[in-house]
Design a protein around this motif. Sequence first.
Motif, PDB file in Angstrom:
ATOM      1  N   PRO A  53       0.070  28.781 -11.953  1.00 25.47           N
ATOM      2  CA  PRO A  53       0.336  29.693 -13.053  1.00 25.47           C
ATOM      3  C   PRO A  53      -0.034  29.067 -14.396  1.00 25.47           C
ATOM      4  O   PRO A  53       0.057  27.863 -14.567  1.00 25.47           O
ATOM      5  N   THR A  54      -0.466  29.914 -15.310  1.00 26.23           N
ATOM      6  CA  THR A  54      -0.741  29.484 -16.685  1.00 26.23           C
ATOM      7  C   THR A  54       0.207  30.235 -17.603  1.00 26.23           C
ATOM      8  O   THR A  54       0.332  31.453 -17.507  1.00 26.23           O
ATOM      9  N   THR A  55       0.856  29.500 -18.473  1.00 25.39           N
ATOM     10  CA  THR A  55       1.781  30.075 -19.448  1.00 25.39           C
ATOM     11  C   THR A  55       1.236  29.766 -20.834  1.00 25.39           C
ATOM     12  O   THR A  55       0.938  28.609 -21.141  1.00 25.39           O
ATOM     13  N   ILE A  56       1.099  30.817 -21.647  1.00 26.48           N
ATOM     14  CA  ILE A  56       0.574  30.641 -23.004  1.00 26.48           C
ATOM     15  C   ILE A  56       1.597  31.196 -23.990  1.00 26.48           C
ATOM     16  O   ILE A  56       2.054  32.329 -23.842  1.00 26.48           O
ATOM     17  N   ILE A  57       1.920  30.397 -24.994  1.00 26.09           N
ATOM     18  CA  ILE A  57       2.822  30.839 -26.057  1.00 26.09           C
ATOM     19  C   ILE A  57       1.969  31.229 -27.251  1.00 26.09           C
ATOM     20  O   ILE A  57       1.106  30.462 -27.682  1.00 26.09           O
ATOM     21  N   LEU A  58       2.208  32.441 -27.745  1.00 26.96           N
ATOM     22  CA  LEU A  58       1.440  32.969 -28.866  1.00 26.96           C
ATOM     23  C   LEU A  58       2.369  33.317 -30.023  1.00 26.96           C
ATOM     24  O   LEU A  58       3.481  33.799 -29.799  1.00 26.96           O
ATOM     25  N   ASP A  59       1.889  33.077 -31.229  1.00 28.70           N
ATOM     26  CA  ASP A  59       2.598  33.546 -32.413  1.00 28.70           C
ATOM     27  C   ASP A  59       1.637  34.419 -33.208  1.00 28.70           C
ATOM     28  O   ASP A  59       0.564  34.777 -32.708  1.00 28.70           O
ATOM     29  N   SER A  60       1.967  34.744 -34.429  1.00 28.58           N
ATOM     30  CA  SER A  60       1.136  35.660 -35.225  1.00 28.58           C
ATOM     31  C   SER A  60      -0.252  35.104 -35.521  1.00 28.58           C
ATOM     32  O   SER A  60      -1.167  35.859 -35.843  1.00 28.58           O
ATOM     33  N   THR A  61      -0.438  33.798 -35.402  1.00 25.33           N
ATOM     34  CA  THR A  61      -1.745  33.194 -35.677  1.00 25.33           C
ATOM     35  C   THR A  61      -2.590  33.005 -34.423  1.00 25.33           C
ATOM     36  O   THR A  61      -3.742  32.624 -34.504  1.00 25.33           O
ATOM     37  N   GLY A  62      -2.021  33.239 -33.245  1.00 24.57           N
ATOM     38  CA  GLY A  62      -2.766  33.074 -31.998  1.00 24.57           C
ATOM     39  C   GLY A  62      -2.061  32.126 -31.049  1.00 24.57           C
ATOM     40  O   GLY A  62      -0.837  31.958 -31.103  1.00 24.57           O
ATOM     41  N   GLU A  63      -2.857  31.479 -30.198  1.00 25.49           N
ATOM     42  CA  GLU A  63      -2.287  30.583 -29.192  1.00 25.49           C
ATOM     43  C   GLU A  63      -1.646  29.369 -29.850  1.00 25.49           C
ATOM     44  O   GLU A  63      -2.271  28.683 -30.641  1.00 25.49           O
ATOM     45  N   ARG A  64      -0.408  29.122 -29.473  1.00 24.77           N
ATOM     46  CA  ARG A  64       0.310  27.981 -30.036  1.00 24.77           C
ATOM     47  C   ARG A  64       0.391  26.824 -29.041  1.00 24.77           C
ATOM     48  O   ARG A  64       0.281  25.666 -29.425  1.00 24.77           O
ATOM     49  N   LYS A  65       0.583  27.143 -27.747  1.00 25.72           N
ATOM     50  CA  LYS A  65       0.684  26.098 -26.739  1.00 25.72           C
ATOM     51  C   LYS A  65       0.400  26.703 -25.370  1.00 25.72           C
ATOM     52  O   LYS A  65       0.674  27.860 -25.134  1.00 25.72           O
ATOM     53  N   ARG A  66      -0.155  25.870 -24.471  1.00 28.22           N
ATOM     54  CA  ARG A  66      -0.515  26.301 -23.119  1.00 28.22           C
ATOM     55  C   ARG A  66       0.062  25.313 -22.108  1.00 28.22           C
ATOM     56  O   ARG A  66       0.027  24.109 -22.309  1.00 28.22           O
ATOM     57  N   PHE A  67       0.572  25.884 -21.018  1.00 24.58           N
ATOM     58  CA  PHE A  67       1.124  25.081 -19.924  1.00 24.58           C
ATOM     59  C   PHE A  67       0.525  25.569 -18.622  1.00 24.58           C
ATOM     60  O   PHE A  67       0.391  26.772 -18.405  1.00 24.58           O
ATOM     61  N   ILE A  68       0.199  24.627 -17.759  1.00 23.45           N
ATOM     62  CA  ILE A  68      -0.344  24.970 -16.446  1.00 23.45           C
ATOM     63  C   ILE A  68       0.570  24.349 -15.401  1.00 23.45           C
ATOM     64  O   ILE A  68       0.825  23.146 -15.426  1.00 23.45           O
ATOM     65  N   GLY A  69       1.066  25.199 -14.498  1.00 17.98           N
ATOM     66  CA  GLY A  69       1.915  24.695 -13.419  1.00 17.98           C
ATOM     67  C   GLY A  69       3.373  24.623 -13.789  1.00 17.98           C
ATOM     68  O   GLY A  69       3.952  25.580 -14.275  1.00 17.98           O
ATOM     69  N   LYS A  70       3.974  23.459 -13.605  1.00 19.75           N
ATOM     70  CA  LYS A  70       5.422  23.250 -13.715  1.00 19.75           C
ATOM     71  C   LYS A  70       6.025  23.764 -15.015  1.00 19.75           C
ATOM     72  O   LYS A  70       5.387  23.742 -16.056  1.00 19.75           O
ATOM     73  N   THR A  71       7.290  24.164 -14.909  1.00 26.10           N
ATOM     74  CA  THR A  71       7.977  24.717 -16.074  1.00 26.10           C
ATOM     75  C   THR A  71       8.767  23.683 -16.859  1.00 26.10           C
ATOM     76  O   THR A  71       9.236  23.974 -17.947  1.00 26.10           O
TER      77      THR A  71
END
Length: 92
Positions: A53-71
Motif C-alpha cells: 500500500p501507498t499512503t500519501i498525505i496532502l495539504d493545500s500545497t500538494g503532497e506533504r509526505k509519502r509512506f509505502i508499506g508499514k504504518t
Amino acid sequence: MELYYFTSTTCKACHSFEPIVKDLCNKFNLKFKHLDIMDNVKEVCMYGVLSLPTTIILDSTGERKRFIGKTSELQKWLSENLDPLARSHCPT
C-alpha cells in the motif's frame, strides 16, 4: 489535510493496514480517501504509485509526505508533525 490510501483488492497487506490507517485519520483529523488502483488509474499515474500500500498525505500545497508499506512510520510522522492544537479538537 487529506490522506490518500492506494490499495488493490489482491493486496493482503493493504487490507490488514486499512483499519489502522482509518483510525489514524480519525485521531489526527485527516480526510481519508481509499483509492483502488484498478478504479483510479488517473490518480495512480498522477502520484506515481508503484508499490502497495501507498499512503500519501496532502495539504493545500500538494503532497506533504509519502509512506509505502508499514504504518508505524506513518504514525510516528503524524505524531511529530501535526499541530497539537488541531489534534486536541479531533473526535475520539
